[in-house]
Enzyme design. Structure first.
Site, short mmCIF file in Angstrom:
data_model
loop_
_atom_site.label_atom_id
_atom_site.label_comp_id
_atom_site.label_asym_id
_atom_site.label_seq_id
_atom_site.Cartn_x
_atom_site.Cartn_y
_atom_site.Cartn_z
N SER A 13 0.83 -1.22 0.00
CA SER A 13 0.00 0.00 0.00
C SER A 13 0.86 1.26 0.00
CB SER A 13 -0.97 0.00 1.19
OG SER A 13 -0.28 0.20 2.41
N ASN A 14 2.03 1.22 0.63
CA ASN A 14 2.94 2.38 0.56
C ASN A 14 3.50 2.54 -0.84
OD1 ASN A 14 3.51 3.89 3.21
ND2 ASN A 14 3.38 1.74 3.84
N ASN A 101 14.01 4.29 4.63
CA ASN A 101 13.05 3.28 5.11
C ASN A 101 11.93 3.97 5.87
OD1 ASN A 101 12.06 0.64 5.82
ND2 ASN A 101 12.93 0.92 7.87
N HIS A 103 9.29 3.12 9.09
CA HIS A 103 9.06 2.18 10.18
C HIS A 103 7.76 2.59 10.89
CE1 HIS A 103 10.12 -0.85 13.11
NE2 HIS A 103 9.72 -0.03 14.04
C1 GAR Z 1 4.16 -0.58 6.75
O1 GAR Z 1 3.35 -0.24 7.84
C2 GAR Z 1 5.62 -0.33 7.07
O2 GAR Z 1 5.83 0.74 7.93
C3 GAR Z 1 6.01 -1.62 7.72
O3 GAR Z 1 5.36 -2.62 6.96
C4 GAR Z 1 4.12 -2.09 6.48
C5 GAR Z 1 3.99 -2.42 5.01
O4 GAR Z 1 2.72 -2.12 4.52
N1 GAR Z 1 7.42 -1.77 7.73
C6 GAR Z 1 8.09 -2.33 8.74
O5 GAR Z 1 7.56 -2.81 9.71
C7 GAR Z 1 9.62 -2.30 8.59
N2 GAR Z 1 10.27 -2.60 9.81
P1 GAR Z 1 2.44 -2.03 2.94
O6 GAR Z 1 3.01 -3.32 2.32
O7 GAR Z 1 0.97 -1.98 2.82
O8 GAR Z 1 3.14 -0.82 2.41
#
Ligand code: GAR
Length: 188
Positions: A13-14, A101, A103
């Site tokens: 989603s990001n 990154n 977090h």
């Molecule tokens: C996000 O919330 C990101 O911050 C986290 O994984 C999720 C991915 O969501 N990342 C971590 O925890 C890294 N340590 P997405 O696949 O929907 O973008």
């Protein structure tokens, strides 16, 4: 136009928020999505958006051929968006100061190995924190350790489930990550 490479392991989603933002503003384009997890949702996003996709595994991650493929795209930034493997030294050295990154917590709290995705939100709720948030930071050779670029906070409600908190954090991420990338690109 700037070139951005996204690394993602999950739903993406990001990645989607970043793609959408730069489709509108035209300052950058996502030239490659790198993924370590077969079947991850981000693969469908790459396909739908016609973005080249590179599947990696433990053997190919950080190899000379992978670095060459990335270097050919001349990326201004390498953006980790829900990417869960530690970045090898060979990649960090090939792209100094270009890897960032996101977090889903206020680092240094709730960071480090094993602290990702729902593990973070479970721990925040278990500890009855009143606030959580996001951290966008540079990536160095130590997990969740590089210099902070920006942080944003949100409340944690007493009634929140980990999914409620994850949804609130995702909203923050989708707003701040593309805009932080835009800000960094403008200063290049
Ligand atoms: C996000 O919330 C990101 O911050 C986290 O994984 C999720 C991915 O969501 N990342 C971590 O925890 C890294 N340590 P997405 O696949 O929907 O973008």
């Amino acid at each position: 136009m700037h070139s951005i490479i996204i690394f993602a392991s999950g739903a993406g989603s990001n990645a989607q928020a970043i793609i959408d933002h730069f489709k509108q503003n035209g300052q950058a384009k996502v030239s490659l999505i790198v993924c370590n997890k077969p079947g991850a949702g981000v693969r469908d996003i790459a396909e739908r958006e016609h973005i080249p996709f590179l599947a990696i595994n433990k053997e190919t991650f950080g190899e000379a051929m992978m670095i060459e493929q990335m270097t050919d795209l001349n990326p201004s930034l390498i953006v980790l968006a829900g990417f869960l493997w530690k970045i090898p030294a060979s990649v960090i050295q090939a792209f100094p100061n270009k890897i960032i990154n996101i977090h889903p917590a206020l680092l240094p709290a709730y960071g480090g190995k094993g602290m990702y995705g729902h593990h973070v939100h479970n721990a925040v709720i278990r500890n009855k924190e009143k606030q959580s948030g996001i951290t966008i930071h540079h990536v160095d050779e130590v997990y969740d350790n590089g210099n902070t670029i920006t942080q944003a906070c949100c409340d944690v409600l007493a009634t929140d489930s980990p999914d409620d908190l994850a949804a609130r954090i995702h909203k923050l991420e989708h707003f701040y990550y593309p805009r932080t990338i835009e800000f960094l690109l403008k200063s290049m």
